[in-house]
Design a protein around this motif. Structure first.
Motif, short mmCIF file in Angstrom:
data_model
loop_
_atom_site.label_atom_id
_atom_site.label_comp_id
_atom_site.label_asym_id
_atom_site.label_seq_id
_atom_site.Cartn_x
_atom_site.Cartn_y
_atom_site.Cartn_z
N ALA A 133 0.83 -1.13 -0.05
CA ALA A 133 0.08 0.06 0.13
C ALA A 133 0.71 1.21 -0.03
O ALA A 133 0.67 2.40 -0.61
N LEU A 134 2.03 1.23 0.72
CA LEU A 134 2.91 2.49 0.84
C LEU A 134 3.55 2.60 -0.46
O LEU A 134 3.78 3.68 -1.00
N ARG A 135 4.01 1.34 -1.25
CA ARG A 135 4.49 1.64 -2.53
C ARG A 135 3.53 2.03 -3.48
O ARG A 135 3.90 2.61 -4.43
N SER A 136 2.08 1.73 -3.27
CA SER A 136 1.39 2.20 -4.28
C SER A 136 1.20 3.51 -4.68
O SER A 136 0.63 4.05 -5.38
N VAL A 137 1.42 4.48 -3.38
CA VAL A 137 1.32 5.67 -3.54
C VAL A 137 2.66 6.68 -3.77
O VAL A 137 2.97 7.62 -3.79
N GLY A 138 3.70 5.76 -4.09
CA GLY A 138 4.97 6.15 -4.82
C GLY A 138 6.14 6.00 -3.64
O GLY A 138 7.32 6.33 -4.13
N CYS A 139 5.82 5.74 -2.28
CA CYS A 139 6.90 5.55 -1.40
C CYS A 139 7.87 4.56 -1.56
O CYS A 139 7.45 3.50 -2.13
N SER A 140 9.28 4.82 -1.44
CA SER A 140 10.34 3.82 -1.13
C SER A 140 10.58 3.17 0.18
O SER A 140 10.30 4.09 0.91
N ILE A 141 11.16 2.03 0.29
CA ILE A 141 11.45 1.58 1.78
C ILE A 141 12.97 1.26 1.36
O ILE A 141 13.53 0.95 0.61
N ALA A 142 13.68 1.73 2.81
CA ALA A 142 15.03 1.58 2.83
C ALA A 142 15.06 0.66 4.36
O ALA A 142 14.54 0.76 5.11
N ILE A 143 16.26 -0.19 4.06
CA ILE A 143 16.87 -0.86 5.46
C ILE A 143 17.72 0.08 5.82
O ILE A 143 18.68 0.43 5.40
N ASP A 144 17.50 0.29 7.35
CA ASP A 144 18.24 1.48 8.07
C ASP A 144 19.37 0.56 8.84
O ASP A 144 18.95 -0.37 9.20
N ASP A 145 20.63 0.93 9.16
CA ASP A 145 21.56 0.46 10.07
C ASP A 145 21.71 -0.87 9.70
O ASP A 145 22.37 -1.74 10.85
N LEU A 146 22.10 -1.24 8.60
CA LEU A 146 22.51 -2.42 8.20
C LEU A 146 24.01 -2.68 8.55
O LEU A 146 24.78 -1.96 8.17
N GLY A 147 24.35 -3.82 9.27
CA GLY A 147 25.62 -4.19 9.67
C GLY A 147 25.72 -3.70 11.21
O GLY A 147 26.83 -3.77 11.71
N ALA A 148 24.70 -3.17 11.90
CA ALA A 148 25.02 -2.92 13.37
C ALA A 148 24.94 -3.89 14.08
O ALA A 148 25.14 -3.90 15.29
N GLY A 149 24.56 -5.39 13.74
CA GLY A 149 24.78 -6.43 14.34
C GLY A 149 23.56 -6.70 15.03
O GLY A 149 23.69 -7.49 16.13
N TYR A 150 22.23 -6.87 14.35
CA TYR A 150 21.21 -7.32 15.16
C TYR A 150 20.46 -8.40 14.35
O TYR A 150 20.92 -9.42 14.39
N SER A 151 19.46 -7.96 13.49
CA SER A 151 18.81 -9.25 12.88
C SER A 151 19.28 -9.96 11.85
O SER A 151 18.62 -10.81 11.06
N ASP A 162 14.19 -0.84 -1.45
CA ASP A 162 14.64 -0.24 -2.68
C ASP A 162 15.90 0.34 -2.29
O ASP A 162 16.56 0.53 -3.30
N LEU A 163 16.19 0.66 -1.09
CA LEU A 163 17.64 1.13 -0.79
C LEU A 163 18.01 0.51 0.50
O LEU A 163 17.31 0.02 1.25
N VAL A 164 19.29 0.72 0.65
CA VAL A 164 19.99 -0.02 1.98
C VAL A 164 20.97 1.04 2.51
O VAL A 164 21.56 1.59 1.86
#
Ligand code: G
Ligand code: MN
Length: 237
Positions: A133-151, A162-164
């Motif tokens: 639904a968020l993408r259908s209105v044009g938003c992109s999604i980014a993963i934040d803090d990759l490599g911080a050592g969590y999940s 769409d971005l990292v």
């Protein structure tokens, strides 16, 4: 209750800083990340603010207040730059998120929602439908803090980003650490293979800038280019 009083004062003194994200290819501005700030000394940083909101069950209310400030400021400022907004996974459960964005149709395609790797997405029901639904209105999604050592890397599968954004702990002194260089190169290659852009965060020096660019990061953020500021200050390469 002291937490409630402090939180109330923090909400009343809430403001948003914007930090530039630059393109490595030409040093031009790509976007700005909105970073929440308060002038309440008892709630000195965003971590304390979100911890208080979580304790008080007011997380979604806080998210709405921040979004309102971000949209107000951005609407007054002409431009085509992307607007990066941090989301706590709980905020994905708030139906007003989509409604708030739909109320700003000209901003929507410029919005990048950053979801941190530090918190679990497990409690977000219907995650795939909410993201659609968020993408259908044009938003992109980014993963934040990759490599911080969590999940780990499960957030790639859950979010289909769409971005990292690479965590600044990977970037710090990367020019002096071969292991960090291997990790950044591998993550960047993996992301490129999936068609994703990679933002290196927390760049403070020319050495850090040059090494992450040579390892393939195409977008850059950090004090080296610009500090968070109440207005959209142009970055300096
Ligand atoms: O979790 P997230 O990546 O959204 O957090 C960004 C935080 O990092 C902000 O609070 C911002 O002020 C801070 N920050 C931004 N650039 C730099 C930098 O170059 N160095 C350091 N140490 N912190 C930074
Ligand atoms: Mn962020």
């Amino acid at each position: 209750m002291k937490v409630a009083r402090d939180f109330e004062r923090a909400l009343a003194s809430l403001w948003v800083a914007f930090q530039p994200i630059v393109r490595a290819s030409d040093g031009a501005e790509f976007g700005y990340e909105a970073l929440v700030r308060t002038n309440e000394p008892a709630v000195p940083n965003p971590e304390a603010l979100f911890a208080a909101a979580e304790r008080l069950g007011r997380m979604q209310e806080l998210g709405r207040r921040i979004r309102r400030l971000v949209f107000e400021t951005a609407s007054q400022h002409p431009g085509t730059f992307r607007l990066f907004i941090n989301l706590h996974p709980f905020e994905l459960l708030d139906d007003t998120l989509l409604a708030d964005i739909e109320r700003h149709p000209s901003l929507a395609p410029r919005i990048v929602l950053e979801v941190t790797e530090r918190a679990s997405l497990a409690k977000v029901s219907d995650l795939a439908a909410r993201l659609r639904a968020l993408r259908s209105v044009g938003c992109s999604i980014a993963i934040d803090d990759l490599g911080a050592g969590y999940s780990g890397l499960s957030s790639f599968i859950e979010l289909m980003p769409d971005l990292v954004k690479l965590d600044m702990s990977l970037v710090r002194d990367a020019h002096k650490c071969l292991t960090k260089q291997h990790i950044i190169r591998s993550l960047t290659e993996m992301c490129k293979g999936m068609g994703l852009s990679v933002v290196a965060e927390g760049i403070e020096s020319n050495e850090e800038r040059d090494i992450v660019v040579s390892l393939g990061c195409n977008l850059l953020q950090g004090y080296r280019f610009g500090r968070p500021s109440p207005s959209f200050l142009p970055p300096s390469w």
